[in-house]
Motif scaffolding. Sequence first.
Motif, PDB file in Angstrom:
ATOM      1  N   VAL A 124       0.794  -1.105  -0.205  1.00  0.00           N
ATOM      2  CA  VAL A 124      -0.117  -0.066   0.131  1.00  0.00           C
ATOM      3  C   VAL A 124       0.888   1.234   0.012  1.00  0.00           C
ATOM      4  N   ASP A 125       2.011   1.203   0.651  1.00  0.00           N
ATOM      5  CA  ASP A 125       2.896   2.423   0.847  1.00  0.00           C
ATOM      6  C   ASP A 125       3.344   2.673  -0.687  1.00  0.00           C
ATOM      7  N   VAL A 126       3.920   1.669  -1.359  1.00  0.00           N
ATOM      8  CA  VAL A 126       4.459   1.441  -2.681  1.00  0.00           C
ATOM      9  C   VAL A 126       3.468   2.304  -3.594  1.00  0.00           C
ATOM     10  N   ALA A 127       2.162   1.728  -3.521  1.00  0.00           N
ATOM     11  CA  ALA A 127       0.872   1.963  -4.483  1.00  0.00           C
ATOM     12  C   ALA A 127       0.889   3.734  -4.223  1.00  0.00           C
ATOM     13  N   THR A 128       1.010   4.185  -2.984  1.00  0.00           N
ATOM     14  CA  THR A 128       0.795   5.568  -2.654  1.00  0.00           C
ATOM     15  C   THR A 128       1.721   6.447  -3.370  1.00  0.00           C
ATOM     16  N   ARG A 129       2.975   6.059  -3.479  1.00  0.00           N
ATOM     17  CA  ARG A 129       3.964   6.754  -3.872  1.00  0.00           C
ATOM     18  C   ARG A 129       3.833   6.684  -5.408  1.00  0.00           C
ATOM     19  N   VAL A 130       3.740   5.294  -5.993  1.00  0.00           N
ATOM     20  CA  VAL A 130       3.255   5.088  -7.598  1.00  0.00           C
ATOM     21  C   VAL A 130       2.143   6.094  -8.084  1.00  0.00           C
ATOM     22  N   ASP A 131       1.016   6.122  -7.377  1.00  0.00           N
ATOM     23  CA  ASP A 131      -0.021   6.798  -7.815  1.00  0.00           C
ATOM     24  C   ASP A 131       0.296   8.434  -8.033  1.00  0.00           C
ATOM     25  N   GLY A 132       1.081   8.996  -7.031  1.00  0.00           N
ATOM     26  CA  GLY A 132       1.656  10.088  -7.526  1.00  0.00           C
ATOM     27  C   GLY A 132       2.652  10.389  -8.704  1.00  0.00           C
ATOM     28  N   MET A 133       3.315   9.510  -8.779  1.00  0.00           N
ATOM     29  CA  MET A 133       4.100   9.269 -10.112  1.00  0.00           C
ATOM     30  C   MET A 133       3.624   9.112 -11.282  1.00  0.00           C
ATOM     31  N   LEU A 134       2.237   8.309 -11.342  1.00  0.00           N
ATOM     32  CA  LEU A 134       1.651   8.165 -12.609  1.00  0.00           C
ATOM     33  C   LEU A 134       0.755   9.718 -12.801  1.00  0.00           C
ATOM     34  N   ARG A 135       0.477  10.210 -11.951  1.00  0.00           N
ATOM     35  CA  ARG A 135      -0.259  11.602 -11.955  1.00  0.00           C
ATOM     36  C   ARG A 135       0.641  12.598 -12.800  1.00  0.00           C
ATOM     37  N   VAL A 147      12.641   3.822 -14.844  1.00  0.00           N
ATOM     38  CA  VAL A 147      13.810   2.808 -14.371  1.00  0.00           C
ATOM     39  C   VAL A 147      13.226   2.492 -13.079  1.00  0.00           C
ATOM     40  N   SER A 148      13.109   1.408 -12.528  1.00  0.00           N
ATOM     41  CA  SER A 148      12.742   1.178 -11.112  1.00  0.00           C
ATOM     42  C   SER A 148      13.236  -0.088 -10.512  1.00  0.00           C
ATOM     43  N   HIS A 149      12.384  -0.664  -9.527  1.00  0.00           N
ATOM     44  CA  HIS A 149      12.626  -2.010  -9.078  1.00  0.00           C
ATOM     45  C   HIS A 149      11.472  -3.156  -9.191  1.00  0.00           C
ATOM     46  N   ALA A 150      11.840  -4.203  -8.863  1.00  0.00           N
ATOM     47  CA  ALA A 150      10.793  -5.259  -9.003  1.00  0.00           C
ATOM     48  C   ALA A 150       9.360  -4.994  -8.468  1.00  0.00           C
ATOM     49  N   VAL A 151       9.413  -4.891  -7.185  1.00  0.00           N
ATOM     50  CA  VAL A 151       8.114  -4.521  -6.589  1.00  0.00           C
ATOM     51  C   VAL A 151       7.281  -3.139  -7.044  1.00  0.00           C
ATOM     52  N   THR A 152       8.277  -2.410  -7.092  1.00  0.00           N
ATOM     53  CA  THR A 152       7.733  -0.891  -7.523  1.00  0.00           C
ATOM     54  C   THR A 152       7.230  -1.113  -8.922  1.00  0.00           C
ATOM     55  N   LEU A 153       7.726  -1.589  -9.726  1.00  0.00           N
ATOM     56  CA  LEU A 153       7.279  -1.990 -11.229  1.00  0.00           C
ATOM     57  C   LEU A 153       6.130  -2.638 -11.403  1.00  0.00           C
ATOM     58  N   THR A 154       5.898  -3.805 -10.307  1.00  0.00           N
ATOM     59  CA  THR A 154       4.772  -4.639 -10.371  1.00  0.00           C
ATOM     60  C   THR A 154       3.716  -3.610  -9.651  1.00  0.00           C
ATOM     61  N   VAL A 155       3.703  -2.999  -8.865  1.00  0.00           N
ATOM     62  CA  VAL A 155       2.470  -2.139  -8.455  1.00  0.00           C
ATOM     63  C   VAL A 155       2.393  -1.053  -9.467  1.00  0.00           C
ATOM     64  N   LEU A 156       3.641  -0.690 -10.005  1.00  0.00           N
ATOM     65  CA  LEU A 156       3.038   0.550 -11.001  1.00  0.00           C
ATOM     66  C   LEU A 156       1.962  -0.095 -12.204  1.00  0.00           C
ATOM     67  N   THR A 157       2.663  -1.451 -12.657  1.00  0.00           N
ATOM     68  CA  THR A 157       1.932  -1.928 -13.592  1.00  0.00           C
ATOM     69  C   THR A 157       0.533  -2.082 -13.451  1.00  0.00           C
ATOM     70  N   ALA A 158       0.196  -2.773 -12.166  1.00  0.00           N
ATOM     71  CA  ALA A 158      -0.941  -2.983 -11.744  1.00  0.00           C
ATOM     72  C   ALA A 158      -1.944  -1.786 -11.574  1.00  0.00           C
ATOM     73  N   ARG A 159      -1.423  -0.653 -11.102  1.00  0.00           N
ATOM     74  CA  ARG A 159      -2.120   0.540 -11.072  1.00  0.00           C
ATOM     75  C   ARG A 159      -2.519   1.257 -12.340  1.00  0.00           C
ATOM     76  N   ILE A 160      -1.771   0.812 -13.496  1.00  0.00           N
ATOM     77  CA  ILE A 160      -1.680   1.429 -14.901  1.00  0.00           C
ATOM     78  C   ILE A 160      -3.188   0.871 -15.184  1.00  0.00           C
ATOM     79  N   HIS A 161      -2.958  -0.530 -15.028  1.00  0.00           N
ATOM     80  CA  HIS A 161      -4.024  -1.480 -15.995  1.00  0.00           C
ATOM     81  C   HIS A 161      -5.647  -1.510 -14.873  1.00  0.00           C
ATOM     82  N   GLY A 162      -5.299  -0.682 -13.699  1.00  0.00           N
ATOM     83  CA  GLY A 162      -6.499  -0.982 -12.637  1.00  0.00           C
ATOM     84  C   GLY A 162      -6.849  -2.452 -12.140  1.00  0.00           C
ATOM     85  N   TRP A 163      -5.541  -3.326 -12.121  1.00  0.00           N
ATOM     86  CA  TRP A 163      -5.793  -4.645 -11.571  1.00  0.00           C
ATOM     87  C   TRP A 163      -5.686  -4.486 -10.254  1.00  0.00           C
TER      88      TRP A 163
END
Length: 200
Positions: A124-135, A147-163
Motif C-alpha cells: 500500500v505504501d508503494v502504491a501511494t508513491r506510485v499513484d503520485g508518479m503516474l499523475r 527505471v525502477s525495481h521489481a516490487v515498484t514496477l509490479t505495483v506500477l503496472t497494476a495501477r496503470i491497468h487498474g488490476w
Amino acid sequence: MQLILVRHGRTQANAQARFPLTSDVPLDGVGREQVTRTGQLLVASDFRPEVIHSSDAARALQTAAALRDVIDPDLSITPRPELRELDWGELRGRSISPGAAGDTSYARWQQDPMSRLPGGEGLVDVATRVDGMLRLLADDGRPAIVVSHAVTLTVLTARIHGWDLLETWRTHRAHLPPGQFRRLELTAPPVPARPLPRRT
C-alpha cells in the motif's frame, strides 16, 4: 502516452538472492550487459523516449545512464524518490529464501503483503508513491522510460491497468526480471485504480 518500464540490471544482491542492504548497491557485470542489450532493443524499436525517470537508488541510476548512452546521449535523467523499491526494513541484507541461511519473516509477510514489514513498508505504501508518479507522468505527457525495481514496477503496472494489487502480486503477472522491460500505454488521466485497502 507510451511508457517503457525497465527494471534495473542485476546486482550482486540479486545474484545471491538477498535483499539489498543499502540503496548504494551497484550493477554487477551481468547487470551491465543486460542493460546494454535492453538499450539496443529499444533503439531497434519504434519507441522514441523524450525523458528518463529513475529511482534514485544507485543501481537504477546506473541503469538509466547506461540506457541513455545507448539510446540518446542527450536524454535527460530525472531521479524520482517515488520510484524507490519497497523498503525492506529489518529484512535488508538477509537471504530471500527461508531456512537456516534465510529468514522466515519474508514468507510470513507474503501472507499479508499489504501490511508493513517491521521497520519498512507494505504494498500500500508503494502504491501511494506510485499513484503520485503516474499523475506526474500523465501531466507531463512525453513518452518516457521509467527505471525502477521489481516490487515498484509490479505495483506500477497494476495501477496503470487498474488490476487488483493483491491478485497481481500473488500471481506474479507483472513481474520483470533484472534488466528486462515492458511497454505500456498510460492514459491521461490514468485508468482509475481500484481503491487501496487500509494499511496496518
